[in-house]
Write a protein that holds these residues in place. Sequence first.
Motif, PDB file in Angstrom:
ATOM      1  N   TYR A  10      27.669  46.464  38.037  1.00  0.00           N
ATOM      2  CA  TYR A  10      27.665  45.248  38.857  1.00  0.00           C
ATOM      3  C   TYR A  10      27.579  44.006  37.970  1.00  0.00           C
ATOM      4  CZ  TYR A  10      25.622  41.448  41.576  1.00  0.00           C
ATOM      5  OH  TYR A  10      25.366  40.217  42.120  1.00  0.00           O
ATOM      6  N   ARG A  11      26.633  44.036  37.024  1.00  0.00           N
ATOM      7  CA  ARG A  11      26.435  42.846  36.169  1.00  0.00           C
ATOM      8  C   ARG A  11      27.626  42.629  35.246  1.00  0.00           C
ATOM      9  NH1 ARG A  11      20.881  45.303  35.993  1.00  0.00           N
ATOM     10  NH2 ARG A  11      19.771  44.199  37.638  1.00  0.00           N
ATOM     11  N   HIS A  12      28.235  43.733  34.798  1.00  0.00           N
ATOM     12  CA  HIS A  12      29.443  43.592  33.963  1.00  0.00           C
ATOM     13  C   HIS A  12      30.580  42.973  34.785  1.00  0.00           C
ATOM     14  CE1 HIS A  12      33.399  45.252  32.638  1.00  0.00           C
ATOM     15  NE2 HIS A  12      32.993  44.735  31.485  1.00  0.00           N
ATOM     16  N   GLY A  13      30.687  43.413  36.052  1.00  0.00           N
ATOM     17  CA  GLY A  13      31.756  42.916  36.931  1.00  0.00           C
ATOM     18  C   GLY A  13      31.648  41.431  37.227  1.00  0.00           C
ATOM     19  N   LEU A  14      30.432  40.870  37.083  1.00  0.00           N
ATOM     20  CA  LEU A  14      30.261  39.423  37.338  1.00  0.00           C
ATOM     21  C   LEU A  14      31.092  38.583  36.376  1.00  0.00           C
ATOM     22  CD1 LEU A  14      26.379  39.284  37.957  1.00  0.00           C
ATOM     23  CD2 LEU A  14      28.179  39.112  39.673  1.00  0.00           C
ATOM     24  N   GLU A  15      31.417  39.184  35.210  1.00  0.00           N
ATOM     25  CA  GLU A  15      32.256  38.477  34.209  1.00  0.00           C
ATOM     26  C   GLU A  15      33.613  38.104  34.807  1.00  0.00           C
ATOM     27  OE1 GLU A  15      31.373  37.740  30.960  1.00  0.00           O
ATOM     28  OE2 GLU A  15      29.378  38.398  31.619  1.00  0.00           O
ATOM     29  N   PHE A  16      34.129  38.983  35.706  1.00  0.00           N
ATOM     30  CA  PHE A  16      35.459  38.725  36.284  1.00  0.00           C
ATOM     31  C   PHE A  16      35.414  37.654  37.374  1.00  0.00           C
ATOM     32  CE2 PHE A  16      35.647  43.400  35.219  1.00  0.00           C
ATOM     33  CZ  PHE A  16      36.400  43.228  34.060  1.00  0.00           C
ATOM     34  N   GLY A  17      34.197  37.318  37.831  1.00  0.00           N
ATOM     35  CA  GLY A  17      34.090  36.376  38.957  1.00  0.00           C
ATOM     36  C   GLY A  17      33.503  35.036  38.571  1.00  0.00           C
ATOM     37  N   LYS A  18      33.559  34.706  37.277  1.00  0.00           N
ATOM     38  CA  LYS A  18      32.955  33.439  36.827  1.00  0.00           C
ATOM     39  C   LYS A  18      33.605  32.223  37.464  1.00  0.00           C
ATOM     40  CE  LYS A  18      30.878  34.745  32.444  1.00  0.00           C
ATOM     41  NZ  LYS A  18      30.969  34.673  30.968  1.00  0.00           N
ATOM     42  N   SER A  19      34.890  32.342  37.783  1.00  0.00           N
ATOM     43  CA  SER A  19      35.609  31.185  38.358  1.00  0.00           C
ATOM     44  C   SER A  19      35.537  31.163  39.890  1.00  0.00           C
ATOM     45  CB  SER A  19      37.073  31.206  37.914  1.00  0.00           C
ATOM     46  OG  SER A  19      37.687  32.409  38.356  1.00  0.00           O
ATOM     47  N   CYS A  20      34.849  32.176  40.471  1.00  0.00           N
ATOM     48  CA  CYS A  20      34.766  32.238  41.947  1.00  0.00           C
ATOM     49  C   CYS A  20      33.948  31.070  42.499  1.00  0.00           C
ATOM     50  CB  CYS A  20      34.087  33.538  42.391  1.00  0.00           C
ATOM     51  SG  CYS A  20      35.133  34.986  42.223  1.00  0.00           S
ATOM     52  N   LEU A  21      34.374  30.578  43.650  1.00  0.00           N
ATOM     53  CA  LEU A  21      33.601  29.537  44.335  1.00  0.00           C
ATOM     54  C   LEU A  21      32.369  30.163  44.984  1.00  0.00           C
ATOM     55  CD1 LEU A  21      36.596  27.802  46.162  1.00  0.00           C
ATOM     56  CD2 LEU A  21      35.467  26.978  44.100  1.00  0.00           C
ATOM     57  N   LYS A  22      31.407  29.315  45.386  1.00  0.00           N
ATOM     58  CA  LYS A  22      30.185  29.827  46.012  1.00  0.00           C
ATOM     59  C   LYS A  22      30.488  30.561  47.321  1.00  0.00           C
ATOM     60  CE  LYS A  22      26.397  27.088  44.234  1.00  0.00           C
ATOM     61  NZ  LYS A  22      25.274  26.205  44.553  1.00  0.00           N
ATOM     62  N   THR A  23      31.571  30.145  47.978  1.00  0.00           N
ATOM     63  CA  THR A  23      31.935  30.765  49.264  1.00  0.00           C
ATOM     64  C   THR A  23      32.673  32.090  49.086  1.00  0.00           C
ATOM     65  OG1 THR A  23      33.893  29.358  49.245  1.00  0.00           O
ATOM     66  CG2 THR A  23      32.024  28.610  50.568  1.00  0.00           C
ATOM     67  N   GLU A  24      33.059  32.409  47.847  1.00  0.00           N
ATOM     68  CA  GLU A  24      33.788  33.656  47.579  1.00  0.00           C
ATOM     69  C   GLU A  24      32.821  34.752  47.145  1.00  0.00           C
ATOM     70  OE1 GLU A  24      38.154  32.291  46.092  1.00  0.00           O
ATOM     71  OE2 GLU A  24      36.541  31.921  44.679  1.00  0.00           O
ATOM     72  N   LEU A  25      33.208  35.986  47.408  1.00  0.00           N
ATOM     73  CA  LEU A  25      32.372  37.117  47.017  1.00  0.00           C
ATOM     74  C   LEU A  25      32.724  37.562  45.605  1.00  0.00           C
ATOM     75  CD1 LEU A  25      32.445  39.285  50.280  1.00  0.00           C
ATOM     76  CD2 LEU A  25      31.045  37.302  49.753  1.00  0.00           C
ATOM     77  N   GLN A  26      31.727  38.090  44.905  1.00  0.00           N
ATOM     78  CA  GLN A  26      31.983  38.634  43.566  1.00  0.00           C
ATOM     79  C   GLN A  26      32.729  39.965  43.703  1.00  0.00           C
ATOM     80  OE1 GLN A  26      31.346  37.410  40.483  1.00  0.00           O
ATOM     81  NE2 GLN A  26      30.559  35.495  41.342  1.00  0.00           N
ATOM     82  N   PHE A  27      33.587  40.259  42.752  1.00  0.00           N
ATOM     83  CA  PHE A  27      34.399  41.486  42.814  1.00  0.00           C
ATOM     84  C   PHE A  27      33.524  42.744  42.782  1.00  0.00           C
ATOM     85  CE2 PHE A  27      37.253  38.320  40.853  1.00  0.00           C
ATOM     86  CZ  PHE A  27      38.280  38.354  41.779  1.00  0.00           C
ATOM     87  N   SER A  28      32.356  42.655  42.134  1.00  0.00           N
ATOM     88  CA  SER A  28      31.540  43.867  41.929  1.00  0.00           C
ATOM     89  C   SER A  28      30.380  44.001  42.919  1.00  0.00           C
ATOM     90  CB  SER A  28      30.989  43.872  40.499  1.00  0.00           C
ATOM     91  OG  SER A  28      30.207  42.708  40.284  1.00  0.00           O
ATOM     92  N   ASP A  29      30.358  43.194  43.995  1.00  0.00           N
ATOM     93  CA  ASP A  29      29.240  43.207  44.949  1.00  0.00           C
ATOM     94  C   ASP A  29      28.953  44.593  45.536  1.00  0.00           C
ATOM     95  OD1 ASP A  29      28.593  40.595  44.633  1.00  0.00           O
ATOM     96  OD2 ASP A  29      29.405  39.880  46.535  1.00  0.00           O
ATOM     97  N   TYR A  30      29.995  45.400  45.733  1.00  0.00           N
ATOM     98  CA  TYR A  30      29.798  46.717  46.347  1.00  0.00           C
ATOM     99  C   TYR A  30      28.954  47.631  45.454  1.00  0.00           C
ATOM    100  CZ  TYR A  30      33.006  46.100  50.300  1.00  0.00           C
ATOM    101  OH  TYR A  30      33.592  45.685  51.476  1.00  0.00           O
ATOM    102  N   TYR A  31      29.026  47.449  44.129  1.00  0.00           N
ATOM    103  CA  TYR A  31      28.180  48.254  43.237  1.00  0.00           C
ATOM    104  C   TYR A  31      26.709  48.029  43.583  1.00  0.00           C
ATOM    105  CZ  TYR A  31      31.960  49.435  39.916  1.00  0.00           C
ATOM    106  OH  TYR A  31      33.090  49.937  39.336  1.00  0.00           O
ATOM    107  N   CYS A  32      26.349  46.772  43.774  1.00  0.00           N
ATOM    108  CA  CYS A  32      24.965  46.404  44.095  1.00  0.00           C
ATOM    109  C   CYS A  32      24.564  47.012  45.440  1.00  0.00           C
ATOM    110  CB  CYS A  32      24.828  44.885  44.122  1.00  0.00           C
ATOM    111  SG  CYS A  32      23.156  44.315  44.392  1.00  0.00           S
TER     112      CYS A  32
END
Length: 856
Positions: free
Chosen positions: A331-353
């Motif tokens: 999950y924490r590694h996947g956050l790297e791919f979502g650095k440009s995501c807006l606050k209203t967007e979900l992180q790509f790795s949220d399902y891991y959490c």
Amino acid sequence: SVLSAICFRNDETLSYIFQAGMALYKIVPKNPYYFWSVMSLIMQSISAQDENLSKTMFLPLAERMVEKMVKEDKIEAEAEVELYYMILERLEKYKEALDVVRGKLGEKLTSELQSRENKCMAMYKKLCRWPECNALSRRLLLKNSDDWQFYITYFDSVFQLIDESWTPPPEEEHSLEGEVHYTVEQAVKFIEERITEESKSSRPLRGPYLAKLELIRRLRYRGCNDEYKLGDPEELMFQYFKKFGDKPCCFTDLKVFVDLLPSSQYTKFISQLLEVIPLSATAESEIALPADIKALQQHLCVVQLSRLLGIYHAMDKKQKLTVVRELMLRYRHGLEFGKSCLKTELQFSDYYCLLAVHLLLDLWLEGEESAVWQCLTLLEEGLSHSPSNAQFKLLLIRIYCRLGAFEPVAELYSSLDAKHIQHDTIGYLLTRYAESLGHYAAASQSCNFALRFFHSNQKDTSEYIIQAYKYGAFEKIPEFIAFRNRLNSSLHFAQVRTERMLLDLLLEANISTSLEESIKSMSLSPEEDDIPWKDLRDNRDLTVLFNWDPKDRDISEEHRKLSLEEETMWLRIRSLTLRLVSGLPTLSHTIQPKNSEKTAENGVSSKIDTIRSLLQQLEAAVDSGKKFLEQKIQYPVLGPPPTRMAGFFSNGSCQCQTSLFYLVSDIYELDTNGLEDSAEIQERIGNSFKSLVDRLTDLFNKCKGDLIEVRDGTLKTHPNLLENLVFFVETISIALWVSSYCDSVLRPFKSNLQKKKKKKKESSVAMPPVFTHFLDYVTELQTLTSNVIDHIKGLEIILTALKLEDLSLKDTLLLQEEKKFTKTVQGKVQSSYHHSVQEIGELLKKRLDTIKKLKI
């Protein structure tokens, strides 16, 4: 004015609309006015209590009116054709409706894509004309081989034709819609052709591949799969994953077909999928991680399938904790791919959490107390990175409530920004716990919020109907009416309304206003029951939380049915309690002398008869509830939350409250018969007083104990103690209302005795024992309430002094980031408990002030 009359939807108004529409049409012969009249007839048919009247009068008249326009060639708009179709469908004239759609009038059906074809298909199904169903669905699939609804109709019709041994006529067309497939061989060939066509398409289509799996499933069900050599489902699913594994929909697509896999192949299948995902180990991590979002999505799909196939459920505690750490690392590694995501967007790795939290919930249910704190920790961490993730919020709401902490829940629910119908479908998550956990102010707010939605529904729906009339969207009007009825009959609406009134009485009656005034302001009457018991609708969305559990652990239809039964039983108990309380002021003592004959004549006796009848109903409802609970039903942890009924019975509140209402009946009897020759009644009342004090003391004993306990470095909460305290406050309030009634009956008796004593100038006129019993009872009630208030003060001191930051966190492998969130979570629970006991204590102090005023 014609359109505004629609708001009042009674027969008189609809008749007015009919006449007004016809009058307008005569003055200005425009079709809309004429069809307003037609629609008013359909609405009368919908609202008619007698279905026979609807089908013999209103609908046939509407049909004749439209036929007149058809014969005169005056049909102009699509809405008018829709209306004609609606009338014929309601009259079950499916053949005529089909002729309308297939004929010249059907050419006007253009506003929706495939509107004409969909209506034809619906009528073919009603008429069981499977050759036409098959030919039409086949033709539509040739146009768009990704439309799933037509695959289902195609397969349904093929197997219906096989079962009927249908064969095409020798020299005629197969059907009105063209060529018909009526054998499995044709179906297999057709699906294979769709897959071949798909391979030439520039855009990958999922439909043909899933259709092949669906066909295998149906053939297997019929026991004739092997002979058609459609392929191995495991291999087909593997190929499907290779093609679509990076799409978020891949899991939900394959989920439907996992039952085609033998359980012995689950582990092998998952390993096979993992082998094709491009993962690579890095210097920082021993675990092979994805290098891009595509690989991350593929791996996420496999993890979800692993959970669905029960692979994680079969693990022991140590293995589960290892998987949790791996998932959180991913999950924490996947956050790297979502650095440009807006606050209203979900992180790509949220399902891991989320999946890690589900594994921890399993451990918690198995008795691992620290797991629930780690759940909250991970969810709070996830929410900090993905503040718009509704799943994180919903899961936090459920877990905080299970722990008895309501304070963080109100803010979480508010941030969900629930829209319109969601106040009914997920509102239960809030209203179920607010009051029961002692947050009275928040409970009032959440009930008001829910009721505002239900009350505004009436006005809003009328507005929708007016607009539908105005713009000729006639087919939507029955939908709006059904929607309004669904909300009016909502179980949640009935629950909130009942709990809101009980809460208002709890917070106000005999504190700021008298019980009588409070009941009058609510327009409450013990005789009236405005809950539509027969039509109650369970509109709760019990699948709002994502779930990857296998079928045997998931929410079943049986769970839904049992939950509705339990909720209805609890609502009945609460509704009867409210009506019994509302009946107390109607029994208030009058100065005129009474006797049983007079009371029967002037109708006063009907008041006590109502109370006694309600009490019998309450006893019956309680018996039903106890029988229901004997089943010991366990809902899944993410399933429907159980009601408060079990606690109500086990802590003794039920027995206390029922005894109090029986006491009302005895006091009334004493009031009617007078003090003379009533030794038996007085003794019964005295025994009731003693018994009540004993029961209330037992209830208080079940409120004792620490709300938060530190055991082996882990926090253990006892939310049941909080719920017991809330029940105690409610029961003591009912005891006070009943005591006030006793006071109103006994006070005039004592006054009369004192007058007699003065007249006779005797110092030793014996006082009946009921006065002593009552004074002793009030004194004991006062002492008991003071003891409870002292206990609550003690709880407050303990909660304030509890230093959670000094806790040695059991899991030393927690990262610094996680430790920060753990302290936040524990602080929220501590603060919520503190808030609860403060509100309960404040309310109890006000009740104590009321007790002190009870002096004959």
